[in-house]
Write a protein that holds these residues in place. Structure first.
Motif, PDB file in Angstrom:
ATOM      1  N   ASP A 110       0.094 -10.924 -18.748  1.00 10.33           N
ATOM      2  CA  ASP A 110       1.492 -10.847 -18.309  1.00 10.33           C
ATOM      3  C   ASP A 110       1.647 -10.133 -16.964  1.00 10.33           C
ATOM      4  O   ASP A 110       2.754 -10.075 -16.423  1.00 10.33           O
ATOM      5  CB  ASP A 110       2.322 -10.106 -19.362  1.00 10.33           C
ATOM      6  N   GLY A 111       0.562  -9.591 -16.464  1.00  7.88           N
ATOM      7  CA  GLY A 111       0.639  -8.863 -15.203  1.00  7.88           C
ATOM      8  C   GLY A 111       0.896  -9.784 -14.023  1.00  7.88           C
ATOM      9  O   GLY A 111       0.411 -10.926 -13.978  1.00  7.88           O
ATOM     10  N   THR A 112       1.641  -9.295 -13.039  1.00 10.69           N
ATOM     11  CA  THR A 112       2.021 -10.129 -11.882  1.00 10.69           C
ATOM     12  C   THR A 112       1.331  -9.702 -10.588  1.00 10.69           C
ATOM     13  O   THR A 112       1.519 -10.342  -9.561  1.00 10.69           O
ATOM     14  CB  THR A 112       3.538 -10.067 -11.681  1.00 10.69           C
ATOM     15  N   TYR A 113       0.539  -8.640 -10.630  1.00 13.10           N
ATOM     16  CA  TYR A 113      -0.136  -8.174  -9.413  1.00 13.10           C
ATOM     17  C   TYR A 113      -1.414  -7.446  -9.811  1.00 13.10           C
ATOM     18  O   TYR A 113      -1.560  -6.968 -10.948  1.00 13.10           O
ATOM     19  CB  TYR A 113       0.766  -7.232  -8.610  1.00 13.10           C
ATOM     20  N   GLN A 114      -2.359  -7.383  -8.872  1.00 14.09           N
ATOM     21  CA  GLN A 114      -3.531  -6.541  -9.048  1.00 14.09           C
ATOM     22  C   GLN A 114      -3.183  -5.121  -8.604  1.00 14.09           C
ATOM     23  O   GLN A 114      -2.408  -4.922  -7.662  1.00 14.09           O
ATOM     24  CB  GLN A 114      -4.706  -7.060  -8.223  1.00 14.09           C
ATOM     25  N   LEU A 115      -3.789  -4.135  -9.264  1.00 18.45           N
ATOM     26  CA  LEU A 115      -3.507  -2.737  -8.956  1.00 18.45           C
ATOM     27  C   LEU A 115      -4.819  -1.978  -8.776  1.00 18.45           C
ATOM     28  O   LEU A 115      -5.716  -2.076  -9.615  1.00 18.45           O
ATOM     29  CB  LEU A 115      -2.703  -2.097 -10.091  1.00 18.45           C
ATOM     30  N   PHE A 116      -4.903  -1.226  -7.678  1.00 21.16           N
ATOM     31  CA  PHE A 116      -6.093  -0.419  -7.409  1.00 21.16           C
ATOM     32  C   PHE A 116      -5.659   0.924  -6.829  1.00 21.16           C
ATOM     33  O   PHE A 116      -4.577   1.050  -6.257  1.00 21.16           O
ATOM     34  CB  PHE A 116      -7.022  -1.123  -6.410  1.00 21.16           C
ATOM     35  N   ARG A 117      -6.520   1.913  -6.973  1.00 19.03           N
ATOM     36  CA  ARG A 117      -6.303   3.169  -6.251  1.00 19.03           C
ATOM     37  C   ARG A 117      -7.586   3.543  -5.519  1.00 19.03           C
ATOM     38  O   ARG A 117      -8.690   3.233  -5.968  1.00 19.03           O
ATOM     39  CB  ARG A 117      -5.832   4.294  -7.160  1.00 19.03           C
ATOM     40  N   ILE A 118      -7.427   4.211  -4.385  1.00 18.88           N
ATOM     41  CA  ILE A 118      -8.550   4.515  -3.501  1.00 18.88           C
ATOM     42  C   ILE A 118      -8.421   5.927  -2.946  1.00 18.88           C
ATOM     43  O   ILE A 118      -7.359   6.547  -3.010  1.00 18.88           O
ATOM     44  CB  ILE A 118      -8.632   3.494  -2.335  1.00 18.88           C
ATOM     45  N   GLY A 119      -9.520   6.427  -2.380  1.00 18.95           N
ATOM     46  CA  GLY A 119      -9.510   7.720  -1.712  1.00 18.95           C
ATOM     47  C   GLY A 119      -9.271   8.868  -2.672  1.00 18.95           C
ATOM     48  O   GLY A 119      -9.697   8.847  -3.835  1.00 18.95           O
ATOM     49  N   ASP A 120      -8.566   9.888  -2.196  1.00 21.69           N
ATOM     50  CA  ASP A 120      -8.331  11.081  -3.010  1.00 21.69           C
ATOM     51  C   ASP A 120      -7.367  10.826  -4.156  1.00 21.69           C
ATOM     52  O   ASP A 120      -7.212  11.683  -5.034  1.00 21.69           O
ATOM     53  CB  ASP A 120      -7.817  12.226  -2.140  1.00 21.69           C
ATOM     54  N   ALA A 121      -6.719   9.680  -4.180  1.00 21.68           N
ATOM     55  CA  ALA A 121      -5.909   9.316  -5.343  1.00 21.68           C
ATOM     56  C   ALA A 121      -6.791   9.040  -6.551  1.00 21.68           C
ATOM     57  O   ALA A 121      -6.310   9.000  -7.683  1.00 21.68           O
ATOM     58  CB  ALA A 121      -5.044   8.089  -5.037  1.00 21.68           C
ATOM     59  N   VAL A 122      -8.091   8.856  -6.310  1.00 16.73           N
ATOM     60  CA  VAL A 122      -9.064   8.681  -7.395  1.00 16.73           C
ATOM     61  C   VAL A 122      -9.682  10.028  -7.752  1.00 16.73           C
ATOM     62  O   VAL A 122      -9.688  10.452  -8.904  1.00 16.73           O
ATOM     63  CB  VAL A 122     -10.167   7.684  -6.993  1.00 16.73           C
ATOM     64  N   ALA A 123     -10.236  10.704  -6.748  1.00 11.77           N
ATOM     65  CA  ALA A 123     -10.872  12.010  -6.937  1.00 11.77           C
ATOM     66  C   ALA A 123     -11.018  12.667  -5.580  1.00 11.77           C
ATOM     67  O   ALA A 123     -11.090  11.983  -4.548  1.00 11.77           O
ATOM     68  CB  ALA A 123     -12.240  11.856  -7.608  1.00 11.77           C
ATOM     69  N   SER A 124     -11.091  13.973  -5.569  1.00 13.15           N
ATOM     70  CA  SER A 124     -11.209  14.717  -4.326  1.00 13.15           C
ATOM     71  C   SER A 124     -12.574  14.469  -3.694  1.00 13.15           C
ATOM     72  O   SER A 124     -13.603  14.821  -4.267  1.00 13.15           O
ATOM     73  CB  SER A 124     -11.030  16.216  -4.612  1.00 13.15           C
ATOM     74  N   ARG A 125     -12.559  13.847  -2.499  1.00 18.26           N
ATOM     75  CA  ARG A 125     -13.812  13.556  -1.796  1.00 18.26           C
ATOM     76  C   ARG A 125     -13.638  13.878  -0.314  1.00 18.26           C
ATOM     77  O   ARG A 125     -13.180  14.961   0.023  1.00 18.26           O
ATOM     78  CB  ARG A 125     -14.233  12.098  -2.052  1.00 18.26           C
TER      79      ARG A 125
ATOM     80  N   ILE B  11       0.856  -1.181   0.000  1.00 22.56           N
ATOM     81  CA  ILE B  11       0.000   0.000   0.000  1.00 22.56           C
ATOM     82  C   ILE B  11       0.892   1.230   0.000  1.00 22.56           C
ATOM     83  O   ILE B  11       1.832   1.332   0.797  1.00 22.56           O
ATOM     84  CB  ILE B  11      -0.919   0.013   1.242  1.00 22.56           C
ATOM     85  N   VAL B  12       0.609   2.147  -0.898  1.00 20.36           N
ATOM     86  CA  VAL B  12       1.389   3.383  -0.965  1.00 20.36           C
ATOM     87  C   VAL B  12       0.515   4.525  -0.458  1.00 20.36           C
ATOM     88  O   VAL B  12      -0.500   4.870  -1.065  1.00 20.36           O
ATOM     89  CB  VAL B  12       1.870   3.663  -2.397  1.00 20.36           C
ATOM     90  N   GLY B  13       0.910   5.077   0.673  1.00 22.25           N
ATOM     91  CA  GLY B  13       0.150   6.155   1.301  1.00 22.25           C
ATOM     92  C   GLY B  13      -0.404   5.741   2.644  1.00 22.25           C
ATOM     93  O   GLY B  13      -1.047   4.698   2.768  1.00 22.25           O
TER      94      GLY B  13
ATOM     95  N   ALA C  49      -1.235  -4.296  -5.254  1.00 15.90           N
ATOM     96  CA  ALA C  49      -0.704  -2.965  -4.957  1.00 15.90           C
ATOM     97  C   ALA C  49      -1.875  -1.991  -4.894  1.00 15.90           C
ATOM     98  O   ALA C  49      -2.706  -1.951  -5.808  1.00 15.90           O
ATOM     99  CB  ALA C  49       0.289  -2.528  -6.027  1.00 15.90           C
ATOM    100  N   ILE C  50      -1.949  -1.236  -3.795  1.00 16.15           N
ATOM    101  CA  ILE C  50      -3.038  -0.287  -3.587  1.00 16.15           C
ATOM    102  C   ILE C  50      -2.435   1.106  -3.474  1.00 16.15           C
ATOM    103  O   ILE C  50      -1.605   1.363  -2.594  1.00 16.15           O
ATOM    104  CB  ILE C  50      -3.844  -0.627  -2.322  1.00 16.15           C
ATOM    105  N   ILE C  51      -2.854   1.984  -4.368  1.00 18.93           N
ATOM    106  CA  ILE C  51      -2.342   3.346  -4.386  1.00 18.93           C
ATOM    107  C   ILE C  51      -3.304   4.236  -3.607  1.00 18.93           C
ATOM    108  O   ILE C  51      -4.456   4.431  -3.998  1.00 18.93           O
ATOM    109  CB  ILE C  51      -2.173   3.858  -5.825  1.00 18.93           C
ATOM    110  N   ALA C  52      -2.817   4.757  -2.485  1.00 20.22           N
ATOM    111  CA  ALA C  52      -3.614   5.635  -1.618  1.00 20.22           C
ATOM    112  C   ALA C  52      -2.818   6.899  -1.339  1.00 20.22           C
ATOM    113  O   ALA C  52      -2.674   7.334  -0.192  1.00 20.22           O
ATOM    114  CB  ALA C  52      -3.962   4.912  -0.323  1.00 20.22           C
ATOM    115  N   THR C  53      -2.292   7.475  -2.420  1.00 16.02           N
ATOM    116  CA  THR C  53      -1.369   8.602  -2.319  1.00 16.02           C
ATOM    117  C   THR C  53      -2.062   9.939  -2.114  1.00 16.02           C
ATOM    118  O   THR C  53      -1.393  10.964  -1.946  1.00 16.02           O
ATOM    119  CB  THR C  53      -0.504   8.664  -3.595  1.00 16.02           C
ATOM    120  N   GLY C  54      -3.394   9.946  -2.154  1.00 15.67           N
ATOM    121  CA  GLY C  54      -4.112  11.188  -1.918  1.00 15.67           C
ATOM    122  C   GLY C  54      -3.887  12.193  -3.027  1.00 15.67           C
ATOM    123  O   GLY C  54      -3.783  11.837  -4.212  1.00 15.67           O
TER     124      GLY C  54
END
Length: 681
Positions: free
Chosen positions: A650-665, A391-393, A474-479
């Protein structure tokens, strides 16, 4: 037997309550067509299952058709409510929890332009500021009908298996008769004496008792001190309590102090963060001491230590922890198991109540499962397969994802660019009045520490850092970062600073400051408050027709109290079109959406509050290496089902983003993103 005062049983008439903790009446606005259906039942059953002794449902169930449901109330005047009440009470009784319901006629505390479009009613002609409806002054036949409606509604609740009813007599119709401030009638129910003012409520009590018999529990929740000039004083309140007790028909009091006719008054009755905890507890205890009648009370009793004191000191017989149980419905279970440190704290944000009073449903700012018990778990289940999650963030979204994944049994690593966790919550907590918000972060960090989550701070993660950890997910939560790109300026507005600059202390406010608030959320008003406290001359401007619409009424109250005493100017329906330097000052060009009118004004600083721009570079750097190319199966996400898309073999991991890394909420949205993604991961 435990010696904990909170865990001692209590005998209320013929009802044995298993401990001293209750949730007081509140309307979460979950009814469907006025009925407490599956969602409503699941919400109360969750708290019953976790050990609460008494759940007081509805806030309040309305007894008459000319009391339309301002808060999506339960409609107690309909016969079809009985089987739904039976299902609700059976669900709670099966868990050992007693169940009562609060009955009311809202009087002037509602509108006329809903339901059957009948005029609201009251004992006087003046509107309630919060609901704005001018009521019809009741006639004798109105009074007789409403008294009968109360009795009929109580009989329906008894038929539905309830253990008792609580008559709502603060702010609503009965209190409008009882208070000298709102009763302008003459005669038997008029404002001449305390006895005449109380007569309507006494007739309601008598009618209910006649219908339900002597064994059914009947209590009254009432204001024993309006804390307002010309209103009910503590001395009058005690006289009222004695009159009610002398009827021999009342089994308990639930004590309120204050009025609820306006947002500021309501906020003093139900304090928000930054205000004193349990401010009316001693007063409620004084009523108990004077009358000897069983006494309940709730008002920002959000921690177990205060609740325990209320019981051990003899101030209350049952202590209400209502907002606290929205944050953590398992408080009693955790107390019983010696896990008080594990309780998710109520941080006093009052997102729950503000949403109700704005016509929404009750949601906790940092427990996204509350009110969603049919879809979201309060305690997540172990995963079938252990996975490596990066998780990043470490803001609220990232920490919730880490907590839930770790609780599921996954191996979790969190990468965070800053030296401390918290993200935007850390900025929020810079204001002393909102310092409790840091509990959202501290609780999650403690949960993560107990589950061996690895944190790497001071790490500005790049794709290589994530790849080196060989994640399965991998979860991107970088805001995000403050957005200064106003549409009107076609890019970053020149010469302006962000609300974050003020909140963080990176820029010291000085001179005449314009806070241009197009987002309408907390950071704009927080920046205004901090700038005004620093001695600046502050103007808050918004293109909307009202300022800070995302803050809502109860949270707006402390801002207004701070800003008005410092003569902060509020300007609505004005849009910032541009900023240019003019010598040592800034010249703002200001327009409006309503015409081609423009004007100019000088400021020393221009602060823009316009949400955040998501930080997405890392997400896009990781997309091509992921098995789903970052795609979210939206239908599965909404349904609470696992993500199974594989668009890149060919991908080796699932990737998602959440929170403000998606949109300002907002914070709740970020935490809800994390919970519904990760609880099935």
């Amino acid at each position: 037997m435990s010696k904990d005062p909170l865990l001692q049983p209590y005998q209320l008439k013929n009802l044995t309550l298993r401990n001293r903790i209750m949730t007081t009446s509140h309307e979460p606005a979950y009814p469907v067509d006025g009925m407490p259906k599956d969602r409503y039942i699941a919400y109360h059953a969750e708290r019953a299952r976790a050990g609460v002794a008494l759940t007081m449902t509805a806030g309040s169930a309305v007894v008459s058709r000319d009391s339309p449901p301002s808060f999506n109330n339960v409609l107690a005047y309909r016969d079809e409510v009985v089987p739904w009440i039976r299902r609700l009470t059976d669900a709670c009784h099966d868990e050992g929890c007693a169940v009562m319901i609060q009955l009311t006629h809202l009087g002037r505390r509602t509108g006329w332009n809903r339901g059957d479009w009948l005029p609201s009613l009251s004992s006087g002609p003046h509107r309630e500021p919060a609901h704005r409806a001018f009521p019809k002054v009741m006639e004798d036949w109105d009074i007789a009908r409403v008294i009968a409606d109360f009795a009929d509604a109580a009989a329906r609740m008894q038929a539905g298996g309830m253990d008792g009813v609580e008559i709502e007599a603060y702010g609503h119709l009965i209190d409008q008769f009882w208070s000298p401030l709102t009763n302008s009638l003459d005669g038997r129910y008029g404002n001449a004496t305390l006895e005449t003012r109380m007569q309507f409520g006494l007739d309601v009590v008598d009618a209910i008792r006649t219908r339900v018999g002597p064994d059914f529990i009947v209590g009254v929740r009432f204001t024993a001190d309006e804390a307002a000039k010309g209103g009910i004083t503590p001395e009058i309140g005690l006289q009222m309590a004695e009159v009610l007790k002398a009827t021999g028909q009342i089994d308990f009091f639930n004590i309120i102090r204050g009025r609820v006719h306006s947002d500021p008054a309501l906020t003093d009755v139900i304090p928000v963060q930054g205000m004193r905890s349990a401010p009316h507890l001693d007063f409620a205890g004084s009523v108990r001491a004077a009358t000897g009648l069983p006494t309940f009370h709730a008002a920002r009793i959000s921690d177990v230590a205060t609740a325990r004191h209320a019981i051990s000191a003899g101030l209350l017989d049952m202590v209400g922890m209502t907002r606290a149980h929205l944050a953590d419905p398992h408080i009693v279970r955790k107390v019983m198991e010696g896990r008080e440190d594990d309780i998710r704290p109520c941080v006093g944000a009052t997102y729950c109540l503000d949403r109700i009073y704005q016509g929404g449903e009750a949601l906790c700012i940092h427990n996204a499962a509350t009110g969603r018990e049919l879809q979201m778990p309060q305690v997540v289940a172990p995963a079938g397969v252990r996975r490596n999650v990066v998780i990043v963030g470490a803001g609220p979204a990232g920490l919730e994802a880490a907590r839930v994944c770790a609780e599921r049994g996954h191996v979790v690593t969190v990468l965070e660019a800053a030296d401390t966790p918290g993200g935007q919550i850390r900025l929020t907590a810079q204001s002393p009045r909102r310092r409790e918000m840091v509990g959202i972060i501290d609780w999650r960090m403690a949960q993560c520490a107990a589950r061996d989550v690895t944190f790497r701070f001071n790490t500005l993660a790049e794709a290589a850092d994530v790849h080196s950890l060989a994640p399965d997910v991998a979860i991107i939560a970088t805001g995000g970062l403050p957005n200064l790109d106003l549409f009107e300026t076609r890019g970053a507005a020149p010469h302006v600073i962000s609300s974050w600059d003020i909140l963080s202390g990176d820029v010291k406010p000085a001179g005449r400051i314009l806070i241009y608030d197009e987002a309408g959320d907390h950071p704009g008003l927080q920046a205004a408050e901090m700038a005004a406290e620093a001695g600046a001359e502050v103007e808050v401007m918004t293109p909307d027709r009202s300022f800070a619409p995302e803050v809502m009424g109860m949270n707006l109250t402390p801002y207004m109290r701070a800003l008005q005493k410092r003569s902060v100017t509020m300007t609505v329906a004005r849009r910032l079109l541009g900023v240019a330097r003019d010598g040592n000052r800034l010249m703002a060009t200001i327009g409006t959406d309503y015409s081609d009118y423009t004007t100019e004004a000088h400021y020393d600083q221009v602060v823009v509050n316009y949400g955040v721009t998501p930080l997405v570079d890392l997400y896009f750097d990781l997309r091509e290496g992921s098995s789903n190319r970052g795609e979210l199966d939206q239908a599965a996400f909404i349904a609470g089902e696992p993500q199974a898309l594989k668009t890149n073999p060919d991908g080796t991991y699932q990737l998602f983003r959440i929170g403000d890394a998606v949109a300002s909420r907002n914070t709740h949205a970020a935490i809800y993103d994390a919970l519904r993604l990760c609880h099935v991961m």
